[in-house]
Design an enzyme around this catalytic site. Structure first.
Site, short mmCIF file in Angstrom:
data_model
loop_
_atom_site.label_atom_id
_atom_site.label_comp_id
_atom_site.label_asym_id
_atom_site.label_seq_id
_atom_site.Cartn_x
_atom_site.Cartn_y
_atom_site.Cartn_z
N SER A 12 0.82 -1.22 0.00
CA SER A 12 0.00 0.00 0.00
C SER A 12 0.84 1.26 0.00
O SER A 12 0.42 2.30 0.52
CB SER A 12 -0.93 0.00 1.22
OG SER A 12 -0.18 -0.11 2.42
N GLY A 13 2.05 1.20 -0.58
CA GLY A 13 2.89 2.39 -0.69
C GLY A 13 2.57 3.19 -1.92
O GLY A 13 1.53 3.02 -2.57
N GLN A 46 10.66 11.44 3.96
CA GLN A 46 10.78 12.84 4.38
C GLN A 46 11.22 13.75 3.25
O GLN A 46 10.63 14.79 2.99
CB GLN A 46 11.79 12.95 5.54
CG GLN A 46 11.38 12.24 6.80
CD GLN A 46 12.49 12.26 7.85
OE1 GLN A 46 13.63 12.60 7.56
NE2 GLN A 46 12.16 11.85 9.07
N GLY A 47 12.29 13.36 2.56
CA GLY A 47 13.00 14.29 1.68
C GLY A 47 12.19 14.87 0.55
O GLY A 47 12.00 16.08 0.45
N GLY A 48 11.68 14.04 -0.36
CA GLY A 48 10.91 14.56 -1.47
C GLY A 48 11.03 13.71 -2.71
O GLY A 48 11.32 12.51 -2.64
N GLU A 110 20.00 17.64 -2.32
CA GLU A 110 20.39 16.46 -1.55
C GLU A 110 21.65 15.86 -2.15
O GLU A 110 22.13 16.27 -3.22
CB GLU A 110 19.25 15.44 -1.51
CG GLU A 110 18.04 15.92 -0.72
CD GLU A 110 16.97 14.88 -0.55
OE1 GLU A 110 17.11 13.77 -1.10
OE2 GLU A 110 15.97 15.16 0.13
N ALA A 150 0.54 -11.70 3.25
CA ALA A 150 0.72 -12.54 2.07
C ALA A 150 2.00 -13.36 2.22
O ALA A 150 3.07 -12.80 2.44
CB ALA A 150 0.79 -11.68 0.82
N ASP A 205 9.36 -9.65 2.60
CA ASP A 205 8.60 -10.88 2.33
C ASP A 205 8.10 -10.96 0.89
O ASP A 205 8.00 -12.05 0.33
CB ASP A 205 7.42 -11.02 3.32
CG ASP A 205 6.80 -9.69 3.70
OD1 ASP A 205 7.21 -9.13 4.71
OD2 ASP A 205 5.92 -9.22 2.95
N HIS A 226 21.70 4.55 4.87
CA HIS A 226 21.55 5.99 5.03
C HIS A 226 22.48 6.46 6.13
O HIS A 226 22.55 5.86 7.20
CB HIS A 226 20.10 6.33 5.37
CG HIS A 226 19.76 7.77 5.15
ND1 HIS A 226 20.25 8.78 5.93
CD2 HIS A 226 18.99 8.38 4.20
CE1 HIS A 226 19.79 9.95 5.50
NE2 HIS A 226 19.03 9.73 4.44
N ARG A 272 25.70 8.42 -0.71
CA ARG A 272 25.41 7.89 0.63
C ARG A 272 26.36 6.78 1.07
O ARG A 272 26.71 6.68 2.24
CB ARG A 272 23.96 7.39 0.68
CG ARG A 272 22.96 8.53 0.69
CD ARG A 272 21.54 8.05 0.60
NE ARG A 272 20.59 9.16 0.71
CZ ARG A 272 19.29 9.04 0.54
NH1 ARG A 272 18.76 7.87 0.22
NH2 ARG A 272 18.50 10.09 0.66
N HIS A 329 18.62 1.43 4.54
CA HIS A 329 17.63 2.41 4.10
C HIS A 329 16.87 1.98 2.85
O HIS A 329 15.66 2.13 2.77
CB HIS A 329 18.33 3.74 3.85
CG HIS A 329 17.42 4.88 3.50
ND1 HIS A 329 16.38 5.28 4.32
CD2 HIS A 329 17.39 5.71 2.43
CE1 HIS A 329 15.76 6.31 3.78
NE2 HIS A 329 16.33 6.59 2.62
N ARG A 364 21.20 4.17 -5.00
CA ARG A 364 20.11 5.06 -5.41
C ARG A 364 20.47 6.52 -5.16
O ARG A 364 20.93 6.90 -4.09
CB ARG A 364 18.83 4.73 -4.63
CG ARG A 364 17.68 5.70 -4.88
CD ARG A 364 16.43 5.28 -4.16
NE ARG A 364 16.54 5.34 -2.72
CZ ARG A 364 16.29 6.42 -1.98
NH1 ARG A 364 15.96 7.57 -2.55
NH2 ARG A 364 16.39 6.38 -0.66
N LEU A 370 10.58 7.59 -4.67
CA LEU A 370 9.17 7.91 -4.89
C LEU A 370 8.91 8.15 -6.37
O LEU A 370 7.85 7.79 -6.89
CB LEU A 370 8.76 9.14 -4.07
CG LEU A 370 8.72 8.98 -2.55
CD1 LEU A 370 8.33 10.30 -1.89
CD2 LEU A 370 7.77 7.87 -2.12
#
Length: 522
Positions: A12-13, A46-48, A110, A150, A205, A226, A272, A329, A364, A370
């Site tokens: 559900s993200g 948080q970041g964007g 960032e 699941a 999972d 992170h 990172r 992270h 990444r 996102l």
């Protein structure tokens, strides 16, 4: 008659909800999630979102930054296509992003970005605002069931096709959910480590059930740590966004010595993995690391969520520094897919962090996650809407209980040993020790998973995913991006550039990965 959904989404993200909002209303959509809708990494983000929308910026610059951060392991075609759509994906969410007094988008900076291109909402609550915006778009053709774990994909072995999933409710009852299109959007696997920024539910999972059903996984060795998790009393308490360093915070030791000075040209905004490895060395030598935020004006207003997190843990922002440590992270690898999310198993898709499109490469770029979720959700919805799949589903629910109930890894032991042996700094000795521990559980042996409790299933599936990371990390004899080997401390372009470790439950191979380019041609 057995009910069959047109589209079944597990998770559900942001990727899951973007997909659900864009599926045609004449199709039946069901979302099942192991906890509640608002307990996901996406909600905590948080970041964007990175998008080349500022003056002087361009998708080409964003593309180059993505490749450089990814240690040139990214699939270039995938990276180019995703960053080209970033601006449109931002616009599609509506007027939720922070703007200045003249109505222009406020853009943050960032790590590893060469331009200010991070759009954000609510200061440091972007994920929450994006999720709420997507939830508001859901229509009645989308049904949601919470607290369904699941744990096993349902397969039509005659067609070698996924036809749904088995799940358990909190009371232990078993649910069979059938669908023509089954989508894994369960996120990454940060909880495999004792220090993590991830939500409690993010245990890998979804990746494990896909692998056990025959889907290929790729790039599992690339785990991003992170640099700045709030660190208090020997425990990670939550994420302190990279946007804080983008706003001028500096990593320092107890006596105020800058940590990243002389380490990398970008210093505190270096990729990172470089920052995390530098901090890890200091912490291993007995030092403490802090974020000096004393030069950030109006910190409480700019970063209200982080201010609240600090207050909750007894840390006063007025002291001017926040104790931090690195932790897991993001997983760059995952279920091997094309850009629309198709896996190597018919009827099964994966989107978001659970998937590996090749976009992120070995590490990444900040705030690209996102973006990828929005892209894949949209792309898969477009494909499903234009492909009327009337495949007949003939479920075989016969069960045999001839399998032993084999032991599963203890979760806390797994987390601690993964941090020690498969964490920020790795070696053949530690990786071999971890692999032997996983081998003792016979994780690839066929089991009657129905007999396990949810807690036992969690430990088992965590073990499967963690073993995939361990085996891939042992096989890659170089350091690249989020994968650092103390015994092979340098990138080995001659033997490893663009080489991807792909694993299936029938063995593993090392290949040059061309999957995205082939998909784009279609």
């Amino acid at each position: 008659m057995i009910k069959c959904e047109d589209v079944l989404i597990i998770g559900s993200g942001v990727a899951a909800l973007q997909l659900a909002t864009m599926i045609d209303t004449e199709l039946n959509v069901k979302i099942i999630t192991k906890s509640s809708l608002r307990k996901s990494n996406s909600y905590l983000a948080q970041g964007g979102i990175a998008a080349a929308v500022g003056p002087g910026d361009s998708p080409e610059k964003h593309y180059i930054d993505t490749l450089e951060a990814g240690a040139f392991h990214s699939d270039e075609a995938a990276a180019r296509e995703i960053v080209q759509e970033a601006s449109d994906l931002i616009s599609g969410l509506g007027p939720i992003f922070d703007r200045d007094g003249e109505g222009h988008l406020q853009l943050g900076l960032e790590g590893a970005h060469t331009e200010k291109r991070i759009v954000h909402s609510g200061g440091d609550a972007t994920g929450q605002h994006v999720i709420e915006a997507l939830l508001a778009k859901l229509t009645p053709h989308v049904q949601i069931e919470e607290n369904i774990f699941a744990y096993e994909l349902l397969m039509d072995h005659d067609q070698n096709r996924c036809i749904g999933v088995k799940g358990k409710s909190a009371d232990g009852s078993i649910r069979h959910c059938f669908a023509r299109h089954t989508i894994i959007a369960t996120g990454g696997c940060g909880q495999l480590y004792s220090f993590t920024s991830n939500a409690q539910t993010v245990t890998g999972d979804g990746i494990a059930v896909a692998y056990l059903a025959g889907a290929a996984v790729a790039d599992m060795e690339f785990v991003q740590f992170h640099p700045t998790l709030l660190y208090q009393n020997g425990m990670a308490k939550g994420l302190v966004s990279e946007a804080v360093r983008g706003a001028g915070a500096v990593l320092v030791t107890e006596d105020g010595t800058p940590v990243m000075r002389g380490i990398h040209p970008l210093e505190d905004l270096a990729p990172r993995h470089i920052v995390s490895q530098t901090m890890f060395d200091l912490i291993q030598s007995g030092q403490h690391v802090y974020l000096d935020i004393s030069k950030i004006d109006q910190f409480e207003k700019r970063f209200p969520s982080i201010t609240a997190l600090c207050a909750k843990n007894g840390i006063s922002i007025s002291d001017g520094r926040i104790p931090v440590a690195p932790g897991s992270h993001f997983l760059m690898g995952g279920i091997k897919t094309d850009l629309k999310g198709q896996t190597t198993v018919a009827g099964l898709y994966a989107i978001g962090e659970a998937a590996c499109t090749g976009f992120h490469g070995a590490n990444r770029l900040a705030s690209n996650s996102l973006l990828e979720g929005l892209f894949q959700g949209k792309r898969l919805a477009e494909w499903i809407n234009n492909h009327d799949d009337q495949t007949s589903i003939t479920p075989d629910l016969k069960r045999t209980s001839i399998y032993k109930k084999l032991p599963v890894p203890d979760i806390q032991t797994l987390q601690a040993s993964m941090m020690a042996n498969v964490g920020i700094v790795r070696s053949k000795e530690g990786l071999t020790r971890q692999k032997q521990w996983f081998d003792s559980f016979q994780l690839n042996e066929v089991r009657d998973l129905d007999a396990y409790t949810i807690s036992e299933l969690t430990g088992f599936l965590m073990g499967v995913t963690a073993s995939l990371i361990t085996k891939a990390a042992l096989k890659r004899t170089e350091s690249r991006g989020g994968h650092f080997r103390a015994d092979f401390p340098f990138e080995d372009d001659q033997h490893w550039l663009k080489k991807t470790i792909v694993q299936t439950n029938k063995g593993e191979v090392r290949v040059k990965d061309e999957r995205i380019k082939a998909a784009i041609k279609h």
